[in-house]
Motif scaffolding. Structure first.
Motif, short mmCIF file in Angstrom:
data_model
loop_
_atom_site.label_atom_id
_atom_site.label_comp_id
_atom_site.label_asym_id
_atom_site.label_seq_id
_atom_site.Cartn_x
_atom_site.Cartn_y
_atom_site.Cartn_z
N ILE A 1 -68.76 59.31 52.61
CA ILE A 1 -68.10 58.01 52.43
C ILE A 1 -68.92 56.91 53.11
O ILE A 1 -69.16 55.83 52.54
CB ILE A 1 -66.67 58.05 52.99
N LEU A 2 -69.36 57.17 54.34
CA LEU A 2 -70.13 56.17 55.09
C LEU A 2 -71.47 55.88 54.42
O LEU A 2 -71.94 54.75 54.42
CB LEU A 2 -70.33 56.64 56.53
N CYS A 3 -72.09 56.93 53.84
CA CYS A 3 -73.35 56.71 53.10
C CYS A 3 -73.12 55.79 51.91
O CYS A 3 -73.92 54.90 51.62
CB CYS A 3 -73.92 58.05 52.62
N GLY A 4 -72.01 56.02 51.19
CA GLY A 4 -71.71 55.21 50.02
C GLY A 4 -71.36 53.77 50.36
O GLY A 4 -71.48 52.89 49.50
N LEU A 5 -70.92 53.52 51.60
CA LEU A 5 -70.51 52.17 51.99
C LEU A 5 -71.54 51.45 52.86
O LEU A 5 -71.33 50.30 53.22
CB LEU A 5 -69.18 52.24 52.75
N CYS A 6 -72.63 52.11 53.20
CA CYS A 6 -73.59 51.54 54.15
C CYS A 6 -74.25 50.28 53.60
O CYS A 6 -74.39 50.09 52.39
CB CYS A 6 -74.65 52.57 54.52
N GLY A 7 -74.67 49.42 54.54
CA GLY A 7 -75.29 48.16 54.14
C GLY A 7 -76.71 47.99 54.59
O GLY A 7 -77.37 47.00 54.24
N ASN A 8 -77.25 48.93 55.39
CA ASN A 8 -78.63 48.84 55.84
C ASN A 8 -79.16 50.23 56.18
O ASN A 8 -78.42 51.21 56.15
CB ASN A 8 -78.76 47.90 57.05
N VAL A 9 -80.44 50.29 56.52
CA VAL A 9 -81.08 51.58 56.76
C VAL A 9 -80.50 52.28 57.98
O VAL A 9 -80.32 53.51 57.97
CB VAL A 9 -82.61 51.39 56.95
N ILE A 10 -80.18 51.54 59.03
CA ILE A 10 -79.65 52.14 60.25
C ILE A 10 -78.30 52.81 59.97
O ILE A 10 -78.06 53.95 60.39
CB ILE A 10 -79.51 51.08 61.35
N GLU A 11 -77.43 52.12 59.24
CA GLU A 11 -76.13 52.69 58.92
C GLU A 11 -76.29 53.93 58.04
O GLU A 11 -75.60 54.94 58.23
CB GLU A 11 -75.26 51.66 58.20
N LEU A 12 -77.20 53.88 57.07
CA LEU A 12 -77.43 55.03 56.19
C LEU A 12 -77.95 56.22 56.98
O LEU A 12 -77.50 57.35 56.78
CB LEU A 12 -78.42 54.64 55.09
N THR A 13 -78.88 55.98 57.88
CA THR A 13 -79.46 57.07 58.68
C THR A 13 -78.39 57.72 59.55
O THR A 13 -78.31 58.95 59.64
CB THR A 13 -80.60 56.54 59.55
N ALA A 14 -77.56 56.89 60.21
CA ALA A 14 -76.49 57.44 61.05
C ALA A 14 -75.50 58.27 60.22
O ALA A 14 -75.06 59.34 60.65
CB ALA A 14 -75.76 56.31 61.76
N ALA A 15 -75.17 57.79 59.02
CA ALA A 15 -74.25 58.52 58.15
C ALA A 15 -74.87 59.83 57.67
O ALA A 15 -74.18 60.85 57.56
CB ALA A 15 -73.86 57.65 56.96
N ARG A 16 -76.16 59.84 57.43
CA ARG A 16 -76.83 61.07 57.01
C ARG A 16 -76.88 62.10 58.14
O ARG A 16 -76.80 63.30 57.90
CB ARG A 16 -78.25 60.76 56.53
N VAL A 17 -77.01 61.61 59.38
CA VAL A 17 -76.96 62.52 60.52
C VAL A 17 -75.58 63.19 60.60
O VAL A 17 -75.47 64.40 60.84
CB VAL A 17 -77.26 61.76 61.83
N LEU A 18 -74.52 62.40 60.37
CA LEU A 18 -73.17 62.95 60.38
C LEU A 18 -72.99 63.96 59.24
O LEU A 18 -72.39 65.03 59.43
CB LEU A 18 -72.15 61.83 60.24
N GLN A 19 -73.54 63.64 58.08
CA GLN A 19 -73.51 64.58 56.96
C GLN A 19 -74.22 65.88 57.32
O GLN A 19 -73.73 66.98 57.03
CB GLN A 19 -74.18 63.96 55.74
N GLY A 20 -75.39 65.75 57.95
CA GLY A 20 -76.15 66.93 58.33
C GLY A 20 -75.41 67.78 59.34
O GLY A 20 -75.47 69.02 59.28
N PHE A 21 -74.69 67.14 60.27
CA PHE A 21 -73.89 67.88 61.25
C PHE A 21 -72.83 68.70 60.53
O PHE A 21 -72.64 69.89 60.81
CB PHE A 21 -73.26 66.89 62.23
#
Length: 485
Positions: free
Chosen positions: A106-126
């Protein structure tokens, strides 16, 4: 389940009412769905990077950090999965992992910049790091040995489908809709998964939980982070060599410290005594070597077909999908083959056959009929999937329940590392061949070198498995070798 190791499982779900034959099938379907969702998500982003870069006002090269962050997060948190399942129960952890993966989507789909996308991908990976090994652990604890081959063959299908389906699905969604739907489509699947896990999973846990090994977790996580990032940097093929070399050296040093700690710790996060089991040792080492070779086809074949032969991405995807189709046909034949010939004979002979199917790809040319390529890849998918199934099943065959959580964590770690390592090595071989020829674009001769390297990796499984006794894991395979053997 070993007496005294796990507390009684309180059964209030429909799982208790199922027949012993149906339980593993239902759990396997749920775990298989989680595997394919995680596998697709690790590759689906690659084809969408250009459109994502435009939307997030950056360049695709910088955005590749989102791919790397996901893979690194997977590698770092996988070692914790076994301890968490023992401490809190398989159902609890698996359901929480799906929830984290869905929230990250959800956070990846709503992200607005690279930092937010990276953080959301880390959560996905966890979430993904906990999801697959814990799901496999719950499944293995519900199985009798006689059903292990069929179940591992079943799980091999989504593992083969995911990397093949990811790029075309990503391209289709990006072309006909917004790239954000690449992540948002996971939401209904995640919600459904949590419901099914609640209904059909049991929740065994250790009666006396062991303390968490923070030192081991930090050392292993740091080592895997450095090694995975160094391997990924090599695979990018840039001329900068200092960074990946430093990362790999530091990773190996931290890994040595981690191994020293794990052997000496009273309650290690990973119990390395499982490596004293020969079948597990051969399954991990041989399977990793084979995966390092066979796992490169999802990288090499699309490049060969598109860059050298000039095919479209859609045509390339349709052809390479043959390997996944071949793996499906293996699902019903794995048990009879292993029952007839035994693990040792199948793994030894199939190492050669599978390596040959990798090497044959080097002989594809632009004049080779596409139907013939599809047919040959169909055969390759069958033999390679049989080898994956045989080595993975062998690895779990003699592991007792108290060590099963560590075994699944180590198996997941080895799969991540071997696949990434193999792709990085063949990418480096492509680059070195290109430099040797003094050319500016990849040619067919470069791929001959890369496929030769991949086939060599696969053949290493032959040497590793040679020491297996003829009666290895006969309780699982049902094979009874003749006394003359």
């Amino acid at each position: 389940m070993a007496a005294g190791c796990y507390g009684p499982a309180k059964r209030e779900s429909p799982f208790r009412l199922m027949s012993p034959e149906r339980k593993p099938k239902v759990v396997a379907m749920i775990v298989g769905s989680a595997i394919i969702m995680q596998q697709i998500d690790s590759t689906v982003i690659t084809t969408a990077l250009p459109q994502m870069a435009i939307s997030l006002h950056t360049d695709p090269v910088r955005l590749s950090v989102a791919v790397t962050a996901y893979l690194l997060s997977l590698a770092v948190f996988v070692p914790v999965s076994g301890w968490a399942a023992d401490r809190f129960g398989g159902r609890t952890v698996f359901r929480a992992a799906i929830a984290l993966f869905t929230l990250g989507s959800i956070l990846c789909g709503l992200c607005g910049n690279v930092i937010e996308l990276t953080a959301a991908r880390v959560l996905q990976g966890f979430g993904g790091a906990m999801m697959v090994p814990v799901g496999r652990l719950v499944l293995l604890r519900s199985l009798e040995n006689t059903r292990l081959i069929a179940t591992m063959a079943y799980l091999q299908v989504p593992a083969q489908l995911g990397p093949v389906l990811g790029p075309p699905i990503g391209g289709f969604i990006t072309t006909y809709s917004s790239w954000r739907w690449i992540f948002l489509v996971n939401v209904p699947l995640g919600i459904l998964g949590m419901v099914l896990v609640t209904l059909f999973f049991d929740n065994p846990k250790e009666a006396t939980p062991r303390p968490f090994d923070w030192i081991g977790f930090v050392l292993i996580g740091a080592a895997l982070f450095c090694i995975m990032y160094g391997v990924e940097a090599v695979g990018r093929g840039h001329n900068e060599v200092t960074q990946p070399i430093v990362l790999l050296v530091v990773g190996v040093m931290l890994g040595a410290l981690a191994l020293r700690h794990l052997w000496r710790a009273r309650h290690p996060v990973l119990d390395l005594s499982v490596f004293r089991i020969q079948t597990f040792r051969v399954g991990i080492y041989g399977g990793s070597a084979f995966r390092a070779g066979a796992g490169t086809l999802v990288f090499l074949l699309p490049l060969l077909l598109q860059v050298v032969f000039g095919l479209s991405a859609a045509a390339s995807g349709s052809i390479t999908f043959a390997t996944a189709v071949g793996s499906m046909s293996m699902k019903v034949t794995a048990r009879p083959i292993l029952n007839r010939f035994g693990f040792r004979n199948v793994i030894l002979v199939n190492s050669v056959l599978s390596a040959a199917t990798i090497a044959m790809c080097a002989f594809f040319t632009a004049a080779t009929p596409l139907l013939l390529i599809f047919a040959l890849l169909l055969v390759a998918g069958f033999f390679q999937s049989l080898q994956f199934t045989a080595t993975q099943t062998l690895g779990y065959a003699d592991v007792q329940q108290p060590q099963m959580s560590t075994a699944t964590s180590i198996a997941s770690m080895s799969q991540q590392l071997s696949r990434g390592f193999g792709i990085s090595v063949v990418a480096l071989l492509l680059h070195l061949s290109l430099v040797w020829r003094g050319a500016s674009t990849l040619g067919h001769s470069d791929f001959i070198v890369a496929f030769a390297g991949a086939a060599t990796f696969a053949l290493c499984c032959l040497g590793i498995s040679w020491s297996l006794p003829h009666d290895a894991a006969t309780e699982v395979s049902g094979h009874r070798p003749k006394m003359a053997d």
